[in-house]
Design an enzyme around this catalytic site. Structure first.
Site, mmCIF file in Angstrom:
data_model
loop_
_atom_site.group_PDB
_atom_site.id
_atom_site.type_symbol
_atom_site.label_atom_id
_atom_site.label_comp_id
_atom_site.label_asym_id
_atom_site.label_seq_id
_atom_site.Cartn_x
_atom_site.Cartn_y
_atom_site.Cartn_z
ATOM 1 N N ALA A 1 61.758 40.615 44.506
ATOM 2 C CA ALA A 1 60.527 41.344 44.838
ATOM 3 C C ALA A 1 59.337 40.424 44.602
ATOM 4 C CB ALA A 1 60.407 42.602 43.976
ATOM 5 N N GLU B 1 57.428 38.906 57.747
ATOM 6 C CA GLU B 1 57.327 40.366 57.650
ATOM 7 C C GLU B 1 56.499 40.897 58.813
ATOM 8 O OE1 GLU B 1 55.757 41.232 53.754
ATOM 9 O OE2 GLU B 1 57.484 40.346 52.742
ATOM 10 N N HIS C 1 58.512 45.612 51.494
ATOM 11 C CA HIS C 1 57.446 45.061 50.630
ATOM 12 C C HIS C 1 56.638 46.185 49.976
ATOM 13 C CE1 HIS C 1 54.722 41.295 50.093
ATOM 14 N NE2 HIS C 1 54.594 42.104 49.049
HETATM 15 N N1 NAD Z 1 56.869 43.028 45.954
HETATM 16 C C1 NAD Z 1 55.638 43.295 45.684
HETATM 17 O O1 NAD Z 1 55.053 44.229 46.198
HETATM 18 C C2 NAD Z 1 54.915 42.445 44.687
HETATM 19 C C3 NAD Z 1 53.938 43.036 43.889
HETATM 20 C C4 NAD Z 1 53.288 42.249 42.973
HETATM 21 C C5 NAD Z 1 53.568 40.905 42.875
HETATM 22 N N2 NAD Z 1 54.498 40.347 43.676
HETATM 23 C C6 NAD Z 1 54.836 38.921 43.562
HETATM 24 O O2 NAD Z 1 55.368 38.712 42.273
HETATM 25 C C7 NAD Z 1 54.867 37.492 41.790
HETATM 26 C C8 NAD Z 1 54.890 37.507 40.284
HETATM 27 O O3 NAD Z 1 53.940 38.430 39.812
HETATM 28 P P1 NAD Z 1 53.434 38.403 38.294
HETATM 29 O O4 NAD Z 1 52.288 39.321 38.232
HETATM 30 O O5 NAD Z 1 54.528 38.621 37.357
HETATM 31 O O6 NAD Z 1 52.902 36.899 38.219
HETATM 32 P P2 NAD Z 1 52.545 36.083 36.909
HETATM 33 O O7 NAD Z 1 51.692 34.970 37.364
HETATM 34 O O8 NAD Z 1 52.062 36.972 35.840
HETATM 35 O O9 NAD Z 1 53.959 35.486 36.449
HETATM 36 C C9 NAD Z 1 54.653 34.508 37.157
HETATM 37 C C10 NAD Z 1 55.474 33.715 36.163
HETATM 38 O O10 NAD Z 1 56.271 32.805 36.911
HETATM 39 C C11 NAD Z 1 56.309 31.582 36.198
HETATM 40 N N3 NAD Z 1 56.693 30.508 37.104
HETATM 41 C C12 NAD Z 1 55.929 29.869 38.007
HETATM 42 N N4 NAD Z 1 56.656 28.930 38.652
HETATM 43 C C13 NAD Z 1 57.906 28.998 38.144
HETATM 44 C C14 NAD Z 1 59.106 28.294 38.400
HETATM 45 N N5 NAD Z 1 59.152 27.333 39.330
HETATM 46 N N6 NAD Z 1 60.183 28.611 37.678
HETATM 47 C C15 NAD Z 1 60.148 29.574 36.721
HETATM 48 N N7 NAD Z 1 59.023 30.284 36.439
HETATM 49 C C16 NAD Z 1 57.929 30.003 37.145
HETATM 50 C C17 NAD Z 1 54.916 31.441 35.637
HETATM 51 O O11 NAD Z 1 54.879 30.532 34.562
HETATM 52 C C18 NAD Z 1 54.623 32.872 35.213
HETATM 53 O O12 NAD Z 1 54.992 33.129 33.877
HETATM 54 C C19 NAD Z 1 53.475 37.391 42.395
HETATM 55 O O13 NAD Z 1 53.037 36.058 42.497
HETATM 56 C C20 NAD Z 1 53.646 38.029 43.734
HETATM 57 O O14 NAD Z 1 53.926 37.029 44.686
HETATM 58 C C21 NAD Z 1 55.178 41.090 44.586
HETATM 59 O O1 3PG Z 2 51.023 40.334 45.827
HETATM 60 C C1 3PG Z 2 51.188 41.535 45.656
HETATM 61 O O2 3PG Z 2 50.503 42.216 44.879
HETATM 62 C C2 3PG Z 2 52.289 42.223 46.375
HETATM 63 O O3 3PG Z 2 52.979 41.372 47.196
HETATM 64 C C3 3PG Z 2 51.851 43.472 47.069
HETATM 65 O O4 3PG Z 2 51.201 43.164 48.263
HETATM 66 P P1 3PG Z 2 50.626 44.344 49.201
HETATM 67 O O5 3PG Z 2 49.295 44.736 48.653
HETATM 68 O O6 3PG Z 2 50.509 43.738 50.535
HETATM 69 O O7 3PG Z 2 51.598 45.483 49.129
#
Ligand code: NAD
Ligand code: 3PG
Length: 516
Positions: free
Chosen positions: A341, A372, A395
């Protein structure tokens, strides 16, 4: 693009812009009392024209240009900071350290109704309302725009709000003639060319953790769903097939969860998973304090080999692109599960489909994809369609009412603070600079100067400001750019003009704004 060419982008041809100061009704409390000194107080609407010279060297958001009669004042009762009247800029009362008023001045751009904001991808109503309450012109779209339409639309706006789909590439940003700030109403900012934005003096804000809980809850649910093969059972029932099986269905209690990326989401998930009786290990590029009884392991390989479930929570970077491919999947235990995710590019989809179809993996849950669809509808295609025990979601990790509402509030406040007060705290591509509130006195201004990070700039600015009373000043740099804020008191309208002209004509100028 070099910095000098980014400045040249705004050179000649642009005719002087004319700003009408007819005021928005939304902000009537504040704005109706604003007058332009040099014109009678009773003049409700005036028109000022920016000098053409200001366009030769400076990108200017209209509010931030210095009009030919430059000072706007807040008069009468508006000297008191509003409490609940739709001006949520946070201000701190300052005890006057030297005489005069210690009331804070609510900085406003020249005319908020001139600020144009484009919101895409169904940004939450909380943001639309907050921005409209400022008097800004807000155009909100439910979907992302095709690139050619985006390029046309972005040309004329001062601020754009997006989510994860809209790609603000170099090509798109180069079309943006007036853009001063970008709001990513999500966590990820990989969809924006952050460096190009910075070089154009465009600050980028996001919401670093407002949807973390929503993602963590979804992943926890998926762990249970995968280990009970619930996706397949539900689909069969919808097709009229009763298939009661217990083979290869497990409790999650006592199983090992491997978290890749122990940031906001990964660490929350760690706590939730332990509360369900799982053992948690994680891998991160930085050493982090383990929550509960979880443990950090040194390498990704180690984590892959010991986990029953692997879940990915890393940002999209050069290092995380294709992080999980054939070799990594092969290292996972027979029958283990993969959850992604984070970002679609982190996993090589053909390799994952192969591992699922061969039975090496027991299942997968995938919320993000390398490609996407831009809009809802029957547009999704993937090699994962039809794979056994594979949960596919569009997503939606952060798509809850709670998360979207919080993100709307958080990002819109950051945008408002940047536009109205110059505050860049929380920007992801910009030096983070803020100043205490400016004192509520006539003839005080705030100078916000985004410039190239090269030697000699501060000396030049100090020379320009030398004869003036600089109440406070702060400057910081990040990579190739730097940002300076200075509050200056006791300046006449002519002096303000002069300060603006001289600062914006410095060779290192990227964007100069004067707020008052
Ligand atoms: N699916 C969704 O709707 C959704 C929603 C929110 C966030 N996200 C994605 O999830 C990601 C993570 O979110 P978060 O808030 O936890 O981010 P964050 O920045 O708080 O945490 C990311 C972690 O990954 C670590 N990291 C970076 N590169 C790395 C590597 N090569 N190997 C191991 N660890 C590594 C960082 O040190 C950090 O601790 C976001 O960047 C976003 O792309 C997706
Ligand atoms: O980066 C994020 O917070 C997630 O990927 C969610 O993205 P969205 O706002 O397009 O759902």
């Amino acid at each position: 693009m070099s910095l000098s060419s980014s400045i040249a982008l705004f050179a000649p041809s642009s005719p002087p812009r004319t700003f009408s100061s007819s005021h928005s009704t939304n902000n009537s409390n504040t704005l109706s009392s604003i007058r332009t000194p040099g014109t009678p107080t009773s003049t409700a609407a005036t028109t000022t024209t920016a000098t053409s010279s200001s366009y030769f060297t400076t990108r200017v958001m209209p509010s931030m240009s210095i009009p030919s009669t430059p000072v706007q004042q807040i008069t009468g009762n508006n000297n008191v900071p509003p409490t609940n009247e739709g001006t949520p800029v946070s201000v701190r009362e300052r005890q006057g350290s030297f005489g005069g008023s210690n009331k804070v001045k609510i900085l406003k751009p020249f005319n908020t109704a001139n600020i144009k904001i484009l919101l895409l991808e169904n940004v939450n109503e909380t943001a639309v309302t907050a921005l409209r309450d400022q008097g800004y012109q807000v155009e909100a779209h439910v979907k992302a725009l095709p690139e050619d339409v985006l390029i046309e639309k972005i040309r004329d706006v001062h601020c754009i709000g997006i989510r994860s789909k809209t790609k603000l590439t170099k090509k798109v940003l180069e079309a943006a003639e007036k853009l001063g700030v970008i709001g990513c109403f999500c966590i990820g900012t990989n969809q924006v060319d952050l460096e190009v934005a910075a070089q154009k003096g465009i600050a980028v804000f996001n919401s670093p953790f407002s949807n973390s809980r929503s993602v963590a809850e979804l992943v926890l649910a998926e762990i249970v769903l995968l280990s009970r093969q619930l996706g397949d059972r539900s689909r069969e029932m919808h097709q009229g097939v009763w298939q009661k099986v217990s083979a290869n269905c497990y409790e999650i209690r006592g199983k090992t969860l491997g978290i890749v990326g122990y940031g906001h989401i990964g660490s929350q998930l760690s706590v939730l998973a332990e509360s369900m009786g799982m053992r948690v290990f994680f891998h991160d590029v930085v050493p982090l304090m383990p929550l509960g009884t979880s443990k950090q392991v040194h390498t990704l390989d180690e984590l892959l080999e010991l986990s029953d479930f692997i879940t990915l929570h890393v940002p999209e970077t050069e290092e995380t692109k294709n992080m999980i491919g054939e070799a990594e999947l092969a290292k996972m235990k027979q029958g283990a599960y993969l959850i992604n995710a984070s970002r679609g590019t982190v996993v090589q989809i053909p390799a994952l489909a192969k591992a699922l179809r061969s039975g090496h993996l027991g299942g997968a849950a995938v919320d993000v994809f390398p490609k996407e669809p831009a809009a809802n509808g029957p547009f999704f295609e993937s090699e994962l369609v039809g794979c056994p025990n594979t949960l596919l979601t569009p997503h939606i990790g952060g798509s809850t009412e709670e998360a979207q509402s919080m993100i709307g509030v958080e990002v819109s406040q950051a945008l408002i603070k940047f536009i109205n007060s110059g505050t860049s705290i929380g920007a992801v591509n910009f030096p983070e600079v803020d100043l205490r509130a400016i004192r509520d006195e006539e003839n005080s201004i705030r100078l916000c100067y985004t410039h190239m990070n090269v030697p000699g700039v501060l000396l030049r600015i100090t020379n320009i400001l030398a004869e003036h009373n600089v109440d406070k000043q702060f400057s910081d740099s990040k990579g190739k750019i730097a940002y300076l804020m200075a509050d200056i008191s006791d300046v006449t309208p002519e002096q303000i003009q002069e300060i603006y002209r001289r600062v914006s004509e410095t060779p290192t100028n990227i964007v100069t704004r004067v707020l008052y």
